[in-house]
Design an enzyme around this catalytic site. Structure first.
Site, PDB file in Angstrom:
ATOM      1  N   SER A  28      64.773  46.996  21.036  1.00  0.00           N
ATOM      2  CA  SER A  28      66.153  47.460  20.964  1.00  0.00           C
ATOM      3  C   SER A  28      66.246  48.781  20.195  1.00  0.00           C
ATOM      4  O   SER A  28      66.704  49.796  20.722  1.00  0.00           O
ATOM      5  CB  SER A  28      67.016  46.376  20.301  1.00  0.00           C
ATOM      6  OG  SER A  28      68.306  46.867  20.053  1.00  0.00           O
ATOM      7  N   ASP A  84      61.629  41.510  12.379  1.00  0.00           N
ATOM      8  CA  ASP A  84      61.457  41.449  10.925  1.00  0.00           C
ATOM      9  C   ASP A  84      60.453  40.385  10.477  1.00  0.00           C
ATOM     10  O   ASP A  84      59.706  40.594   9.528  1.00  0.00           O
ATOM     11  CB  ASP A  84      62.817  41.195  10.253  1.00  0.00           C
ATOM     12  CG  ASP A  84      63.740  42.388  10.433  1.00  0.00           C
ATOM     13  OD1 ASP A  84      63.362  43.489   9.998  1.00  0.00           O
ATOM     14  OD2 ASP A  84      64.818  42.215  11.022  1.00  0.00           O
ATOM     15  N   HIS A 109      65.726  47.990   8.520  1.00  0.00           N
ATOM     16  CA  HIS A 109      66.342  46.877   7.789  1.00  0.00           C
ATOM     17  C   HIS A 109      65.476  46.668   6.558  1.00  0.00           C
ATOM     18  O   HIS A 109      64.258  46.731   6.646  1.00  0.00           O
ATOM     19  CB  HIS A 109      66.402  45.631   8.669  1.00  0.00           C
ATOM     20  CG  HIS A 109      66.965  44.418   7.976  1.00  0.00           C
ATOM     21  ND1 HIS A 109      67.978  44.497   7.048  1.00  0.00           N
ATOM     22  CD2 HIS A 109      66.645  43.109   8.089  1.00  0.00           C
ATOM     23  CE1 HIS A 109      68.253  43.274   6.611  1.00  0.00           C
ATOM     24  NE2 HIS A 109      67.460  42.416   7.226  1.00  0.00           N
ATOM     25  N   GLU A 232      89.151  32.873  23.103  1.00  0.00           N
ATOM     26  CA  GLU A 232      90.174  33.781  22.593  1.00  0.00           C
ATOM     27  C   GLU A 232      89.802  34.475  21.280  1.00  0.00           C
ATOM     28  O   GLU A 232      90.507  35.384  20.845  1.00  0.00           O
ATOM     29  CB  GLU A 232      91.521  33.049  22.463  1.00  0.00           C
ATOM     30  CG  GLU A 232      92.103  32.791  23.847  1.00  0.00           C
ATOM     31  CD  GLU A 232      93.507  32.209  23.847  1.00  0.00           C
ATOM     32  OE1 GLU A 232      94.180  32.273  22.799  1.00  0.00           O
ATOM     33  OE2 GLU A 232      93.902  31.695  24.894  1.00  0.00           O
ATOM     34  N   SER A 253     102.313  36.725  18.363  1.00  0.00           N
ATOM     35  CA  SER A 253     103.701  36.286  18.165  1.00  0.00           C
ATOM     36  C   SER A 253     103.983  36.044  16.692  1.00  0.00           C
ATOM     37  O   SER A 253     103.057  35.850  15.885  1.00  0.00           O
ATOM     38  CB  SER A 253     103.943  34.990  18.941  1.00  0.00           C
ATOM     39  OG  SER A 253     103.201  33.941  18.342  1.00  0.00           O
TER      40      SER A 253
END
Ligand code: NDP
Ligand code: MG
Length: 334
Positions: A28, A84, A109, A232, A253
């Site tokens: 990555s 790591d 890191h 959600e 709301s």
């Protein structure tokens, strides 16, 4: 005290001109650092394990991957971007003896440096240059002319000259376009572990599971519980990401906002905060690190058992089915 932040004007890429940068691991972070630095005009070599997908990716991206030993020999600056939990072994067996005085070891890191897992040879300094984002973003932002903010920290043997090299490196990956914040190895490592344990990974998943289980145990349909307690979460987090809690509360709301103020503090209580302090203590005194290092030495039996158990949790089974119904989600299956 506000953090010290460095930008493009504070960093000089010319300092890297006659240096070779060795990137160990083309995952990555590795694929992003290597390509960004190369595109910034730096001399980059990479190390990957032959026969792996990331080795092939490095070849496809125009690199000729070397062994870890060879890359370290060539590198004046050596960036360790391996998982790591294997860094200590690889450092001891394949990196340490191939570093030369004057070399700089870079990590993204601080765990292994901060918890004393690297025994640096004489004359080798270490610094942290850590993008605050995943590698694919470090690459795509750079390609688009931007950058991901980074952290910089000086470790053993590092002084003002090493900071300049670190800032040049950060500029090479695009970090100074966004801003590079100065921190320490201790601060980066301890806040990173605390965040992932208490809020981001540990806290959030425990909250979601407990909410989901409460609804299902009360007889509500698991699908409804999944939508309310897991799906959600993203909507709410996206609002906070854009405009903080104020914006989230402005968007939901008044009923939701009132429930938030009056019920939230009954869930995260003084007792929860006391436990957070204990978890922070375990991070600061090194007992978490010791536990995790020993776990890995024993081939991670507890870790694997915990992973298996949570993979079978009903929130995961239900979610798998429901996500397949939502074609706009880039659904992933592990
Ligand atoms: P990844 O797991 O994505 O990449 C590590 C790479 O190293 C993989 O390609 C892996 O190959 C390869 N590798 C494994 N063992 C060896 C070996 N013995 N010799 C050579 N290559 C090997 O790691 P990340 O990029 O996520 O992490 C790297 C560092 O960056 C870590 O310190 C991490 O904490 C840090 N970091 C990560 C961030 C992120 O968002 N991912 C953000 C900021 C920092 P294979 O896949 O085949 O095993
Ligand atoms: Mg070297």
């Amino acid at each position: 005290m506000p953090a010290k932040i460095y930008y493009d004007k504070d960093a000089d890429l010319a300092l890297l001109k006659n240096k070779t940068i060795a990137i160990l691991g083309y995952g990555s972070q590795g694929h992003a650092h290597a390509q960004n630095l190369r595109d910034s005009g730096c001399n980059v070599v990479v190390a990957e394990l032959p026969g792996t997908a990331n080795y092939d990716l490095a070849v496809k991206n125009g690199f000729k991957p070397l062994s870890t030993e060879e890359a370290t020999e060539k590198g004046d600056m050596v960036t360790i971007l391996l998982p790591d939990e294997i860094q200590a072994d690889v450092f001891r067996n394949q990196v340490r003896d191939h570093l030369s005085p004057g070399n700089v070891l870079i990590c993204s890191h601080g765990f292994n440096v901060h918890f004393g897992q690297f025994n640096l040879p004489e004359g080798v300094a270490t610094i942290l240059v850590a993008p605050k984002g995943p590698g694919h973003l470090v690459r795509s932002e750079y390609e688009g002319g931007g950058g991901v903010p980074c952290l910089i920290a000086l470790g053993e043997g590092a002084g003002d000259e090493t900071r300049k090299l670190g800032l040049a490196y950060a500029k090479g990956i695009g970090g100074t376009r966004a801003g590079v914040i100065e921190t320490t190895f201790a601060e980066e490592t301890e806040t990173d572990l605390f965040g992932e344990q208490v809020v981001l990974c540990g806290g959030l998943t425990a909250l979601i599971k407990a909410g989901y289980e409460t609804l299902v145990e009360a007889g509500y349909q698991p699908e409804m519980a999944y939508f309310e307690c897991m799906h959600e979460v993203k909507l709410i987090v996206d609002l906070m990401y854009q405009g903080g809690m104020n914006y989230m509360r402005y968007s939901v709301s008044n009923t939701a906002e009132y429930g938030d103020y009056t019920r939230g503090p009954r869930i995260i209580t003084e007792q929860t905060k006391a436990e957070m302090k204990r978890i922070l203590q375990e991070i600061q005194d090194g007992s978490f690190a010791r536990e995790w290092i020993l776990e890995n030495k024993a081939n991670a039996p507890r870790f694997k058992a915990l992973r298996r158990k949570d993979r079978e949790h009903s929130v995961e089974q239900v979610g798998l089915q429901l996500r397949r119904l939502m074609s706009w989600i880039d659904a992933k299956e592990v």
